[in-house]
Design an enzyme around this catalytic site. Structure first.
Site, PDB file in Angstrom:
ATOM      1  N   CYS A 100       0.542  -1.340   0.023  1.00 28.63           N
ATOM      2  CA  CYS A 100       0.244   0.278  -0.232  1.00 28.63           C
ATOM      3  C   CYS A 100       0.836   1.336   0.021  1.00 28.63           C
ATOM      4  O   CYS A 100       1.758   1.263   0.525  1.00 28.63           O
ATOM      5  CB  CYS A 100      -1.136  -0.606   1.149  1.00 28.63           C
TER       6      CYS A 100
ATOM      7  N   ASP B 262      -9.234  15.125  22.868  1.00 22.22           N
ATOM      8  CA  ASP B 262      -8.685  14.973  22.334  1.00 22.22           C
ATOM      9  C   ASP B 262      -9.297  13.902  22.513  1.00 22.22           C
ATOM     10  O   ASP B 262      -9.013  12.140  22.087  1.00 22.22           O
ATOM     11  CB  ASP B 262      -7.136  14.605  21.878  1.00 22.22           C
TER      12      ASP B 262
ATOM     13  N   CYS C  50     -11.071  14.624  14.602  1.00 16.93           N
ATOM     14  CA  CYS C  50     -11.360  13.912  13.668  1.00 16.93           C
ATOM     15  C   CYS C  50     -12.454  14.052  12.778  1.00 16.93           C
ATOM     16  O   CYS C  50     -12.358  13.142  11.969  1.00 16.93           O
ATOM     17  CB  CYS C  50      -9.669  12.720  13.705  1.00 16.93           C
TER      18      CYS C  50
END
Length: 423
Positions: free
Chosen positions: A179, A355, A381
């Site tokens: 990958c 976070d 995120c």
């Protein structure tokens, strides 16, 4: 731009709105925007149109998939005139693998549109005072991912062993030998160990974790008994990564930020915005193995880290010890429960770091106005949970001072951001 929730869409007379039918083909459609899901966006008869595989600046021919009350879905039939930002995907299995969504868009355009999405959402939430924006830092966009979770199983048709990622919106495993997004050391490990792993393939899928530290790649196939028990996992851990002169030991399954270059910039900016000094008391919510905690503690008087994963807390305490950071404590607590009923609630701090994962920190943010916090940084995120949580904080007197988008997940739809709030 976010897809609305179909479940709560009000029924209307569709034909009276747009007169579009599934299967209908339309030419000369100009794509003007990018959705949160990485789809091209346009307008058709006053309604938002989402086109998979299209990018801003494309002139395309499309076929209607579904005409819904609030938006229309279509598939790309032909690119009549490609956008200047359109690029050729560099991965041979990009079309079938679910790992990346935006390889057909230049990296500079990806970062531009992700920042635009964040800016629009935050400016809508807080028009005034004006938020200070910082440009997305330039970081490597290939061979950056130091943590991967692959699936080992058997092909559903011929039962051949396969090891790779899941195909988009499917349970089918796409076989992956290498990958270009993964760190070089992970690809080397994948190549050398792949034959042995394939021999262990069963009809029931197993998860394979690969995590690259500075000194080695750790792997784990399948689940273990309570992750080898927290203390045993720490005792056996040899893999670490370096950050700001500190070493962070971790297990193969530990959560660490996947992009080392971005993590370094993210932590540095968070500390810069916190403006810590020798009198600062800091609380780090969702502290993990200490990624933000230990660098912050070196600049502060005292720091308390709160984390829900017991193994992560054990690693954090170990990392504090091996790095000789003595003004920090870590506690296990469920940050999704009511904060006032937890032991850490009485600990007084003037700065905070948040976070959380994709779910955000709704229960926590709803109560932070009752604390003595004057400044906090929120690492996110997921834009949706970020906007929800920021709304709760703004309602309690906090103000968004600064914001920045970080390209933690290049070539994917995911957005990593850092927001600083004060009051």
């Amino acid at each position: 731009m976010k897809l609305p929730n179909r479940r709560y869409a009000k029924p209307v007379n569709r034909q009276a709105k747009t007169h579009l039918k599934p299967g209908q083909t339309l030419a000369n459609i100009t794509i003007t925007d990018l959705s949160e899901a990485g789809q091209g966006v346009s307008k058709i008869q006053g309604k938002t149109l989402f086109v998979e595989g299209a990018v801003p600046g494309d002139l395309v021919t499309i076929q209607i998939i579904d005409d819904l009350p609030r938006y229309t879905l279509a598939k790309l039939i032909e690119i009549e005139l490609p956008s200047p930002d359109r690029t050729e995907p560099f991965c041979s299995i990009y079309a079938t693998c679910g790992g990346c969504q935006l390889q057909h868009l230049s990296i500079s355009a990806q970062r531009h549109w992700k920042q635009q999405q964040l800016m629009q959402a935050l400016t809508k939430l807080q028009p005034k005072p004006v938020i200070t924006w910082h440009d997305t830092p330039n970081t490597p966009d290939r061979a950056y991912r130091r943590r991967a979770k692959l699936i080992l199983g058997r092909d559903w048709q011929d039962q051949a062993p396969v090891l790779g990622f899941r195909s988009p919106q499917s349970h089918q495993i796409v076989d992956v030998t290498q990958c270009p997004i993964l760190a070089a050391t992970i690809n080397q490990t994948l190549a050398s160990e792949r034959p042995a792993w394939l021999q262990q393939a069963a009809t029931r899928n197993q998860t394979l974790w690969l995590t690259a530290g500075d000194n080695q790649v750790q792997t784990q196939l399948g689940e273990t008994d309570k992750e080898q028990h927290d203390f045993d996992a720490v005792a056996e851990a040899q893999s670490f990564y370096s950050l700001m002169g500190l070493r962070f030991y971790h297990a193969a399954t530990s959560f660490i930020q996947v992009n080392q270059s971005v993590n370094e910039q993210l932590v540095a900016q968070a500390l810069n915005w916190l403006q810590l000094d020798a009198h600062s008391k800091v609380i780090d919510f969702f502290s993990g193995i200490g990624n933000f905690s230990l660098p912050a503690a070196q600049q502060a008087s005292a720091l308390l880290g709160i984390e829900g994963n017991p193994q992560a807390v054990t690693f954090a305490r170990h990392n504090a010890k091996v790095n000789d950071v003595h003004n920090v404590k870590f506690r296990v607590a469920n940050l999704f429960d009511t904060p006032e009923q937890q032991a850490w609630w009485s600990w007084s701090a003037d700065c905070a770091i948040l976070d959380p994962g994709r779910a955000g920190a709704e229960a926590l943010c709803a109560k932070l106005g009752q604390t003595q916090l004057k400044r906090l940084v929120y690492v996110s995120c997921h834009p949706g949970s970020l906007i929800r949580d920021l709304g709760l904080l703004l309602a309690q007197g906090f103000v968004i001072e600064q914001a920045q988008q970080f390209d933690m997940f290049s070539h994917t739809k995911h957005i990593e951001s850092l927001v600083c709030l004060t009051r």
